[in-house]
Design an enzyme around this catalytic site. Structure first.
Site, PDB file in Angstrom:
ATOM      1  N   HIS A  94       0.847  -1.185   0.000  1.00 35.38           N
ATOM      2  CA  HIS A  94       0.000   0.000   0.000  1.00 35.38           C
ATOM      3  C   HIS A  94       0.884   1.236   0.000  1.00 35.38           C
ATOM      4  CE1 HIS A  94      -3.420   2.622   0.855  1.00 35.38           C
ATOM      5  NE2 HIS A  94      -2.616   3.259   1.692  1.00 35.38           N
ATOM      6  N   ASP A 132     -15.132   2.136   7.702  1.00 37.73           N
ATOM      7  CA  ASP A 132     -14.080   3.056   7.267  1.00 37.73           C
ATOM      8  C   ASP A 132     -14.583   3.996   6.183  1.00 37.73           C
ATOM      9  OD1 ASP A 132     -11.269   4.018   7.000  1.00 37.73           O
ATOM     10  OD2 ASP A 132     -11.496   3.137   5.010  1.00 37.73           O
ATOM     11  N   ARG A 149     -14.399  12.377   8.008  1.00 40.15           N
ATOM     12  CA  ARG A 149     -13.103  12.993   8.302  1.00 40.15           C
ATOM     13  C   ARG A 149     -12.757  14.039   7.262  1.00 40.15           C
ATOM     14  NH1 ARG A 149      -9.239   8.351   7.918  1.00 40.15           N
ATOM     15  NH2 ARG A 149      -7.668   9.998   8.127  1.00 40.15           N
ATOM     16  N   SER A 190      -7.428   3.488   9.178  1.00 39.13           N
ATOM     17  CA  SER A 190      -8.090   3.452   7.874  1.00 39.13           C
ATOM     18  C   SER A 190      -7.305   2.582   6.899  1.00 39.13           C
ATOM     19  CB  SER A 190      -8.235   4.877   7.322  1.00 39.13           C
ATOM     20  OG  SER A 190      -8.803   4.853   6.033  1.00 39.13           O
ATOM     21  N   LYS A 232      -8.326  -1.852   5.903  1.00 37.95           N
ATOM     22  CA  LYS A 232      -8.568  -2.351   4.547  1.00 37.95           C
ATOM     23  C   LYS A 232      -7.585  -3.460   4.196  1.00 37.95           C
ATOM     24  CE  LYS A 232      -8.607   1.849   2.619  1.00 37.95           C
ATOM     25  NZ  LYS A 232      -8.936   2.876   3.616  1.00 37.95           N
TER      26      LYS A 232
END
Length: 434
Positions: A82, A161, A168, A183, A187
């Site tokens: 990620h 989320d 947010r 967050s 995932k």
């Protein structure tokens, strides 16, 4: 205890229990807490923060708020990657097939972009007929055959989320380290990988502007991995300039293919090899980072990485002939140039501004409902430290309309600092946290 009591407790800086956090996420998911109370709770977290245990509990509750992907039927140690986001960050399209070609399964859920340029899914959708909507059954079947799947994120993955992120974004609470970490990690945990390599971008083109902030986020996520039983490596890389030279969806697909063909050197290749090597390390495929890099370079030179990318295209319906015929990819018709205003050296770039220029061409979204122009974007001809002479092309800008091109050009013109003295190139890999 009702939710108001939990809200007051966090407002006063007290530690929440596992039950209180799980109840909060359950009620966010089923819609029984009004948005104004959720927003107040997010602001309480922003100011009072969460400790490691609270952050891990929040992450697991969010991960379990919807579907999870069970990869246990796929043999081997499954790895994921990620990035916190940057400009011309095309690493997934390079390292995923490379790592898979080394025998390590990569089953990756990716998203569409909002901001500078398209996300990984947008880039893949610029390839004719490539299917990103993949069922879990298809993903598992393909993973067993090819070791590689890249698919769009399920709408039922971490629904809590999705709700919290939207709030947010409009309540000025995005910058909270525990909320960012939970967050991202929720995932990744829901996506089922055994190990995760996180690329935290740092610099003027990244969300984390300073190395200290990037390290704080990285340490938070690495610590969270210990709490949830996942192997985590965090690589902090520089975003002082765009990672690659091609910015935009079609353009980044081309640069990824050229890299897999062994025709691209520099920052994009180096970050891809570094992240990929750490994925191989987590999987136990190699014993050192250097061994990992050499194995991946070998699979560029012998064509295995490119062959794996071709296999990915074919299994998900994409036109694999684009590998040797880029004209089959969309290209926007309008083209303008940015020329060097003087002789000298490129001293610095405003990477965020270059990203905004790409967005102006149509390569990125300003709102989630915007339609991406797959053929739009920017090609950089110079990087920091390069010499320039007055009138030489520094950037090519592609767009569908003259107005878009001129808007992008007006931003690009102020994004480069050119001076008389040659400077050293800023370091690329800033830290590694395991």
């Amino acid at each position: 205890m009702d939710f108001l009591d939990t809200l007051i407790k966090k407002r006063e800086g007290k530690k929440l229990t596992k039950q209180e956090i799980e109840n909060f996420i359950a009620h966010v998911t089923d819609g029984t807490i009004p948005d104004y109370q959720i927003s107040a709770f997010l602001m309480a977290i922003y100011f009072q923060s969460l400790d490691e245990q609270e952050t891990a509990q929040l992450t697991l509750a969010m991960a379990n708020s919807g579907e999870t992907l069970d990869l246990s039927s796929v043999l081997g140690f499954k790895v994921d990657k990620h990035s916190t986001g940057g400009v011309a960050d095309t690493t997934t399209l390079i390292l995923a097939p490379l790592v898979a070609s080394a025998g390590v399964p990569v089953i990756k859920m990716s998203g569409r972009g909002l901001g500078f340029s398209g996300g990984t899914i947008d880039k893949l959708e610029s390839i004719p007929n490539f299917h990103v909507e993949v069922t879990q059954e298809q993903a598992l079947q393909w993973a067993k055959q090819s070791n590689l799947v890249i698919m769009g994120q399920s709408k039922n993955l971490t629904p809590a989320d999705q709700k919290l992120y939207a709030l947010r974004d409009v309540t000025a609470t995005v910058e909270s380290i525990p909320l960012i970490a939970s967050s991202i990690m929720s995932k990744k945990i829901a996506a089922g990988a055994d190990g995760i390599v996180l690329d935290v971008k740092c610099g003027n083109g990244a969300f984390m502007k300073t190395l200290e902030d990037a390290q704080q986020l990285g340490k938070c996520m690495a610590s969270m991995g210990q709490h949830v039983g996942k192997k985590i490596t965090v690589v902090i890389s520089s975003m002082a300039q765009p990672l690659g030279n091609y910015i935009g969806n079609r353009l980044e697909v081309i640069e990824a293919i050229e890299t897999l063909k062994g025709k691209v050197q520099g920052d994009l290749l180096e970050v891809s090899l570094t992240l990929g090597a750490h994925m191989l390390l987590l999987a136990g495929k190699v014993s050192t980072e250097e061994q990992g890099k050499q194995l991946l370079l070998q699979n560029i030179q012998n064509g295995k990485g490119l062959a794996k990318f071709e296999q990915l295209l074919k299994q998900q319906g994409g036109d694999a002939s684009i590998i040797n015929d880029y004209q089959k990819l969309p290209l926007s018709s309008h083209k303008v140039y940015f020329y060097a205003p003087s002789d000298g050296y490129v001293q610095a770039m405003d990477t965020a501004a270059i990203g905004r220029a790409s967005q102006e061409t149509g390569a990125g979204r300003k709102q989630k409902t915007d339609v991406i122009d797959f053929g739009a974007g920017i090609v950089l001809k110079k990087r920091i430290g390069d010499s320039v002479t007055k009138g030489v092309v520094i950037a090519e800008i592609y767009s569908s309309t003259e107005k878009q091109g001129q808007n992008a050009l007006s931003i690009i013109e102020n994004a480069f600092e050119i001076g008389k003295n040659k400077i050293s190139v800023p370091p690329l890999i800033l830290d590694v946290i395991q």
